[in-house]
Motif scaffolding. Structure first.
Motif, mmCIF file in Angstrom:
data_model
loop_
_atom_site.group_PDB
_atom_site.id
_atom_site.type_symbol
_atom_site.label_atom_id
_atom_site.label_comp_id
_atom_site.label_asym_id
_atom_site.label_seq_id
_atom_site.Cartn_x
_atom_site.Cartn_y
_atom_site.Cartn_z
ATOM 1 N N UNK A 264 -4.211 1.023 0.275
ATOM 2 C CA UNK A 264 -3.035 1.788 -0.127
ATOM 3 C C UNK A 264 -2.944 3.116 0.618
ATOM 4 N N UNK A 265 -4.074 3.707 0.978
ATOM 5 C CA UNK A 265 -4.050 4.931 1.781
ATOM 6 C C UNK A 265 -3.511 4.630 3.185
ATOM 7 N N UNK A 266 -3.990 3.542 3.779
ATOM 8 C CA UNK A 266 -3.482 3.146 5.104
ATOM 9 C C UNK A 266 -1.982 2.867 5.024
ATOM 10 N N UNK A 267 -1.558 2.137 3.978
ATOM 11 C CA UNK A 267 -0.145 1.810 3.821
ATOM 12 C C UNK A 267 0.700 3.072 3.674
ATOM 13 N N UNK A 268 0.174 4.074 2.967
ATOM 14 C CA UNK A 268 0.915 5.323 2.801
ATOM 15 C C UNK A 268 1.126 6.015 4.144
ATOM 16 N N UNK A 269 0.085 6.011 4.991
ATOM 17 C CA UNK A 269 0.230 6.605 6.321
ATOM 18 C C UNK A 269 1.236 5.854 7.170
ATOM 19 N N UNK A 270 1.205 4.504 7.108
ATOM 20 C CA UNK A 270 2.168 3.715 7.870
ATOM 21 C C UNK A 270 3.587 3.995 7.400
ATOM 22 N N UNK A 271 3.752 4.100 6.081
ATOM 23 C CA UNK A 271 5.084 4.305 5.520
ATOM 24 C C UNK A 271 5.692 5.630 5.960
ATOM 25 N N UNK A 272 4.849 6.660 6.102
ATOM 26 C CA UNK A 272 5.346 7.968 6.558
ATOM 27 C C UNK A 272 6.055 7.834 7.907
ATOM 28 N N UNK A 273 5.417 7.123 8.829
ATOM 29 C CA UNK A 273 5.964 6.992 10.182
ATOM 30 C C UNK A 273 7.149 6.028 10.195
ATOM 31 N N UNK A 274 7.015 4.917 9.475
ATOM 32 C CA UNK A 274 8.051 3.888 9.525
ATOM 33 C C UNK A 274 9.328 4.332 8.827
ATOM 34 N N UNK A 275 9.199 5.203 7.817
ATOM 35 C CA UNK A 275 10.391 5.657 7.099
ATOM 36 C C UNK A 275 11.364 6.336 8.050
ATOM 37 N N UNK A 276 10.828 7.074 9.008
ATOM 38 C CA UNK A 276 11.690 7.760 9.978
ATOM 39 C C UNK A 276 12.403 6.768 10.893
ATOM 40 N N UNK A 277 11.853 5.556 11.006
ATOM 41 C CA UNK A 277 12.469 4.526 11.846
ATOM 42 C C UNK A 277 13.168 3.470 11.003
ATOM 43 N N UNK A 278 13.504 3.854 9.751
ATOM 44 C CA UNK A 278 14.163 2.927 8.815
ATOM 45 C C UNK A 278 13.327 1.663 8.620
ATOM 46 N N UNK B 87 -10.162 9.377 7.480
ATOM 47 C CA UNK B 87 -8.763 9.747 7.693
ATOM 48 C C UNK B 87 -7.870 8.502 7.689
ATOM 49 N N UNK B 88 -7.870 7.827 6.529
ATOM 50 C CA UNK B 88 -7.116 6.586 6.405
ATOM 51 C C UNK B 88 -5.613 6.805 6.562
ATOM 52 N N UNK B 89 -5.125 7.910 6.028
ATOM 53 C CA UNK B 89 -3.707 8.200 6.213
ATOM 54 C C UNK B 89 -3.361 8.269 7.703
ATOM 55 N N UNK B 90 -4.217 8.957 8.467
ATOM 56 C CA UNK B 90 -3.965 9.094 9.895
ATOM 57 C C UNK B 90 -4.093 7.751 10.596
ATOM 58 N N UNK B 91 -5.044 6.902 10.132
ATOM 59 C CA UNK B 91 -5.157 5.571 10.728
ATOM 60 C C UNK B 91 -3.873 4.771 10.500
ATOM 61 N N UNK B 92 -3.300 4.886 9.286
ATOM 62 C CA UNK B 92 -2.035 4.205 9.020
ATOM 63 C C UNK B 92 -0.926 4.717 9.917
#
Length: 645
Positions: A15-29, A246-251
């Motif tokens: 879930x930490x990795x997913x949260x990091x991925x979501x941060x970046x992907x949200x900006x790309x819809x 740094x799981x968020x950063x890995x995501x």
């Protein structure tokens, strides 16, 4: 853009990795779909392939997933299967700790992190460490184990001083394997371990469970360090020291790599994050084990999540108590609003398609779409747009190797328990519902079978009854059938006054026929006579019966004596026209009949049906006495003497 994050469990690390991925992907819809592999090995990898083939995901991030049956890494097999589907290489794929050289990989500097853990654990003079390793062929776990052992050697520990157990990244397995080691050391009189380094936090927490049950104190007797720095580590009763990779950063890095590949840009093949040791009570010197201030928010979120999960588990018996789809949907509508889950979709699988049972997406009055859809579509057309926003966890619900449903839900920060409890409760409920449906279907099938067999039996009985009323030689009705028909006709005569008549017929000189031609020829003769009788008797309610060896009876309901005479004449004419040879009668002799007829409308009323038979029988004997091949009716009453007038 929908990115599938392939995992074995929706745990804190994921879930930490997913949260990091979501941060970046949200900006790309874009959105993240956490794809939890089914527990059946036969369904796990094919499930991901089905999602790819359907186009439900546009890219994949694969964690260090394992085969549910063997516990061995299945990253390579999964990537090979996806590669066969994506022959042109258009589907972007990255791994997170998979160590697969064919695709870009994001992970931590594991060697440096393990060395930090070794220096920290041995700093207070501890010399009997235990390594709890992950999956045997996982590169992250292997690097962490080897680096820890190498660092211990550099710190002066002799070779073989580091003990190892393997627990496949599982808390439960770590508890069992560590317990077995502790018991073995006690039994052998060896010194107990005084430090534990686990390749992830889940196994570290399992080892701490084993130490506590064994009577060893953490950190006074044994210091423990995990890896990942998850919410579970920060919020455990004894705060777990852990390496923050740094799981968020890995995501975030994984998402950037996927976006780069989608955009056709070159991306690095390896991205490594640095490890930071977060010291908590499990390895801190006495009096310094208070959780850091930065963990307070996580602690509050975790406590809220556990409380919500407890409420869900406490009410979960309602899911198992549901005996119908409607009942299960009602329980979900009552349960889910009490949890931190804001978006949830539950579909039930039947015969390869899914129907949505429940939809909760933050809007009032959600209309559940009952149109069937394929499991790999996850949601029906009316709700599929929800897959394109935020982070959703996806479970293929199963019962053994049977697919029972699809669960899609979001996760509140710090709360993985509610989703896990919901997945377990729904899996059990749908399996129970499937068994109930199967039993109901079986019962209905049995009822249909019984009804069919009953109908068959009734039909067979009807055929048997009919067969019992038919003369086997001629196919006419037999004596039993004649008696029953006569009784019915007589009852109707008494009730309505309608006439009833009958003929008694006997084949002339039939014994001589048998003596000369034999019984087989005699049987053929009787069948021919029966045919002539049937052709001559035309009334729909009239009945022709064989009532003796060569005797026949014709029952004529609604016919008076004059009508009976006409039928008798027609029978004689038909038989004469047939010209059946009589071998005992000389040249040109043919088979003939003698007929006696009688009717109910005699000059004097008959007492009963037997009287009618008697009248016809007496008329038959008169026909025989009068020369055969003829018909005789009832005699008129004798005239009274007129003497004296």
């Amino acid at each position: 853009m929908r990115v599938g994050l392939v995992v074995n469990r929706a745990e804190d690390y994921v879930l930490r990795v997913a949260a990091g991925m979501s941060e970046v992907l949200a900006a790309a819809a874009g959105s993240v779909l956490v794809l939890v592999l089914p527990p059946s090995a036969a369904l796990a990898q094919p499930w991901v392939a089905r999602l790819v083939r359907e186009g439900t995901v546009d890219a994949l991030a694969v964690t260090a997933v394992v085969d549910p049956t063997t516990g061995a890494s299945c990253v390579a097999d999964l990537l090979a299967q996806i590669g066969r589907l994506d022959r042109v290489g258009r589907l972007p794929v990255v791994t997170l700790g998979g160590g697969h050289h064919a695709v870009p990989d994001v992970s931590c500097d594991n060697a440096a992190g393990a060395a930090l853990a070794a220096r920290h654990l041995l700093a207070d003079g501890r010399r009997r460490p235990l390594v709890v390793g992950g999956i045997v062929d996982n590169s992250d776990s292997r690097t962490r184990e080897q680096a820890f052992v190498a660092a211990c050697a550099r710190l002066g520990l002799p070779g073989g001083a580091v003990r190892t157990v393997r627990a496949d990244f599982s808390r439960e397995l770590a508890y069992r394997r560590t317990t077995a080691l502790l018991q073995r050391l006690d039994a052998g009189g060896e010194d107990q371990v005084d430090a534990v380094f686990a390749a992830n936090d889940e196994m570290a927490l399992g080892a701490m469970d084993a130490l506590r049950v064994h009577g060893l104190r953490v950190p006074e007797d044994v210091a423990v360090v995990g890896f990942d720095d998850t919410e579970a580590a920060a919020t455990s009763p004894t705060g777990l020291s852990s390496l923050d990779q740094h799981l968020l950063e890995q995501g975030r890095c994984a998402a950037r790599l996927l976006l780069g590949r989608l955009g056709g840009r070159p991306v690095p093949n390896r991205v490594r994050t640095r490890a930071r040791l977060v010291v908590r009570a499990s390895s801190a010197p006495a009096g310094t084990g208070t959780p850091p201030v930065e963990d307070a928010a996580l602690l509050r979120a975790a406590h809220a999540g556990v409380a919500g999960a407890r409420e869900l588990l406490g009410l979960g018996h309602g899911l198992l108590g549901a005996t119908s789809e409607r009942g299960l949907a009602a329980e979900l509508a009552a349960l889910l609003p009490r949890t931190d889950v804001r978006r949830a979709y539950v579909g039930r699988t039947s015969h390869g398609t899914v129907r949505l049972l429940h939809a909760q997406d933050g809007r009032d009055g959600v209309l559940v779409d009952r149109q069937p859809y394929r499991p790999e579509q996850l949601l029906p057309a009316g709700h599929r747009a929800a897959l394109g926003t935020g982070t959703l966890v996806v479970h293929l619900l199963t019962d053994g190797e049977e697919e029972t449903g699809v669960l899609v839900h979001d996760v509140a920060p710090g709360d993985r328990w509610t989703g896990q409890a919901l997945q377990q409760g729904l899996s059990a409920a749908l399996a129970s519902l499937a068994r109930t449906d199967a039993l109901t279907e079986h019962a209905v099938g049995l009822e249909r079978l019984v009804a069919a067999r009953t109908a068959e039996l009734e039909e067979a009985n009807a055929r048997l009854r009919a067969a019992l009323l038919v003369d086997g030689l001629t196919g006419l009705q037999n004596r039993t059938s004649f008696d029953a028909a006569l009784a019915r006709a007589w009852e109707e005569h008494r009730a309505t006054g309608r006439p009833v008549s009958m003929l008694m017929c006997d084949v002339d000189r039939f014994k001589l026929y048998n003596d000369v031609a034999g019984h087989l020829a005699g049987d053929a003769c009787l069948r021919a006579v029966a045919g002539c009788l049937s052709e001559a008797v035309r009334g729909g309610h009239d009945a022709v019966s064989r009532v003796g060896g060569e005797e026949f009876a014709v029952l004529l309901p609604g016919t008076d004596v004059q009508g009976a005479r006409a039928v008798a004449d027609r029978v004689l004419d038909r038989l004469r026209a047939a010209g059946l040879p009589h071998p005992g009668g000389g040249d040109g002799a043919t088979v003939s009949l003698s007929i006696g007829y009688a009717g109910s409308a005699l000059p004097g009323p008959l007492a009963d049906a037997l009287a009618l038979v008697g009248e016809a029988d007496r008329a038959l004997y008169r026909a025989k006495a009068g020369g055969r091949d003829r018909a005789e009716g009832p005699r008129p009453p004798a005239r009274r003497s007129s003497k004296g007038r």
